[in-house]
Design an enzyme around this catalytic site. Sequence first.
Site, PDB file in Angstrom:
ATOM      1  N   ASN A 125       0.862  -1.189   0.000  1.00 25.47           N
ATOM      2  CA  ASN A 125       0.000   0.000   0.000  1.00 25.47           C
ATOM      3  C   ASN A 125       0.896   1.236   0.000  1.00 25.47           C
ATOM      4  OD1 ASN A 125      -1.821   2.030   0.521  1.00 25.47           O
ATOM      5  ND2 ASN A 125      -2.316   1.367   2.606  1.00 25.47           N
TER       6      ASN A 125
ATOM      7  N   LYS B  78       0.019   4.246  -0.211  1.00 22.64           N
ATOM      8  CA  LYS B  78      -0.668   5.398   0.392  1.00 22.64           C
ATOM      9  C   LYS B  78      -0.484   6.637  -0.512  1.00 22.64           C
ATOM     10  CE  LYS B  78       0.150   3.321   4.839  1.00 22.64           C
ATOM     11  NZ  LYS B  78       0.248   3.488   6.266  1.00 22.64           N
TER      12      LYS B  78
ATOM     13  N   HIS C  74      -9.199   0.997   5.479  1.00 21.16           N
ATOM     14  CA  HIS C  74      -7.891   1.188   6.122  1.00 21.16           C
ATOM     15  C   HIS C  74      -8.077   2.102   7.325  1.00 21.16           C
ATOM     16  CE1 HIS C  74      -3.775   2.444   6.822  1.00 21.16           C
ATOM     17  NE2 HIS C  74      -3.405   1.377   6.136  1.00 21.16           N
TER      18      HIS C  74
ATOM     19  N   GLU D 237      -6.505   4.532   8.296  1.00 22.02           N
ATOM     20  CA  GLU D 237      -6.364   5.957   7.983  1.00 22.02           C
ATOM     21  C   GLU D 237      -7.645   6.516   7.378  1.00 22.02           C
ATOM     22  OE1 GLU D 237      -2.741   5.469   5.764  1.00 22.02           O
ATOM     23  OE2 GLU D 237      -1.716   4.965   7.641  1.00 22.02           O
TER      24      GLU D 237
ATOM     25  N   GLU E 192      -4.805  -5.260  10.890  1.00 22.25           N
ATOM     26  CA  GLU E 192      -3.779  -4.242  11.068  1.00 22.25           C
ATOM     27  C   GLU E 192      -4.018  -3.503  12.377  1.00 22.25           C
ATOM     28  OE1 GLU E 192      -2.017  -2.972   7.061  1.00 22.25           O
ATOM     29  OE2 GLU E 192      -3.791  -1.761   7.359  1.00 22.25           O
TER      30      GLU E 192
ATOM     31  N   GLY F 227       3.014   1.901  10.736  1.00 19.50           N
ATOM     32  CA  GLY F 227       4.002   2.970  10.555  1.00 19.50           C
ATOM     33  C   GLY F 227       4.770   3.344  11.812  1.00 19.50           C
TER      34      GLY F 227
ATOM     35  N   SER G  39       3.905  -2.477  10.231  1.00 23.10           N
ATOM     36  CA  SER G  39       5.363  -2.521  10.410  1.00 23.10           C
ATOM     37  C   SER G  39       6.001  -3.842   9.990  1.00 23.10           C
ATOM     38  CB  SER G  39       5.734  -2.167  11.858  1.00 23.10           C
ATOM     39  OG  SER G  39       5.343  -0.839  12.144  1.00 23.10           O
TER      40      SER G  39
END
Length: 252
Positions: free
Chosen positions: A13, A15, A99, A101, A169, A175, A214
């Site tokens: 991904n 992003k 996701h 985010e 996730e 991240g 990660s």
Amino acid sequence: MASEGPRPLVAGNWKMNGSLTMLKEPRLLAAMLKDVRLKADVMVCPPAIILRRVKSVLKGTKIKVGGQDSHWNPSGAHTGDISPEMLKEAGCSAIIVGHSERRTNHGETDETIQKKAKGVQRAGLTAIICIGETLEERKAGKTLEVVSRQLKGSVPENSDAAHTVIAYEPVWAIGTGLTPTTAEVAEVHAHIRKELAAIMGAEGTATRILYGGSVKPSNAAELMSQPNVNGALVGGASLKAADFLGIIKVYT
Ligand code: PEP
């Protein structure tokens, strides 16, 4: 060594990263994978604006291309949105939905995500549905409860394994360089497998469950060897071909 189960998928991904100068990375990845026999599918999900260019760079290779998000409708008055049908036309075989985010920055709920996943499946593509707990939820011992609620809320009725992938996730692992222990990953994935059987019946057994958060070359083998881990959704480490390859190589 990877665990038994459905054919794994390693999806990158990108992003909101990537420009035309980054096309060298998928080109490099394709060259590096040219003579490698993989026991997994590989996919990159670039920003929509360069999707067709990435697709063209990957033409003739087995590396698939996916979208990062889509609207639930096939077309209409939705300024700034992209439909699953449009992403299909651009060469996508899957689209990420839900996701963290998107959930956090765009207020997407399980209901929205289910509508989006349904739209992806309507277009004949695979919905990569993301779920995962926040740090507060994990600390409060609510991980399995949260994951169950998200699965029940966001997996469309009558979903099948060919058009559904779940990506677990943990939000706190995305991240950050932090990852759950392998025992924690195995526990959550076993729970997801059980819930999928309840939601999807026999199709739940064949549905891929990815781990994301990660993942990097140094921890991929250990994470991917856990039962019910059928691949990875990779953010940061998918941007450089060499790092992404280091993860993909788990499946050689
Ligand atoms: C992600 O955002 O899906 C992700 C897994 O990111 P990272 O690998 O950078 O943690």
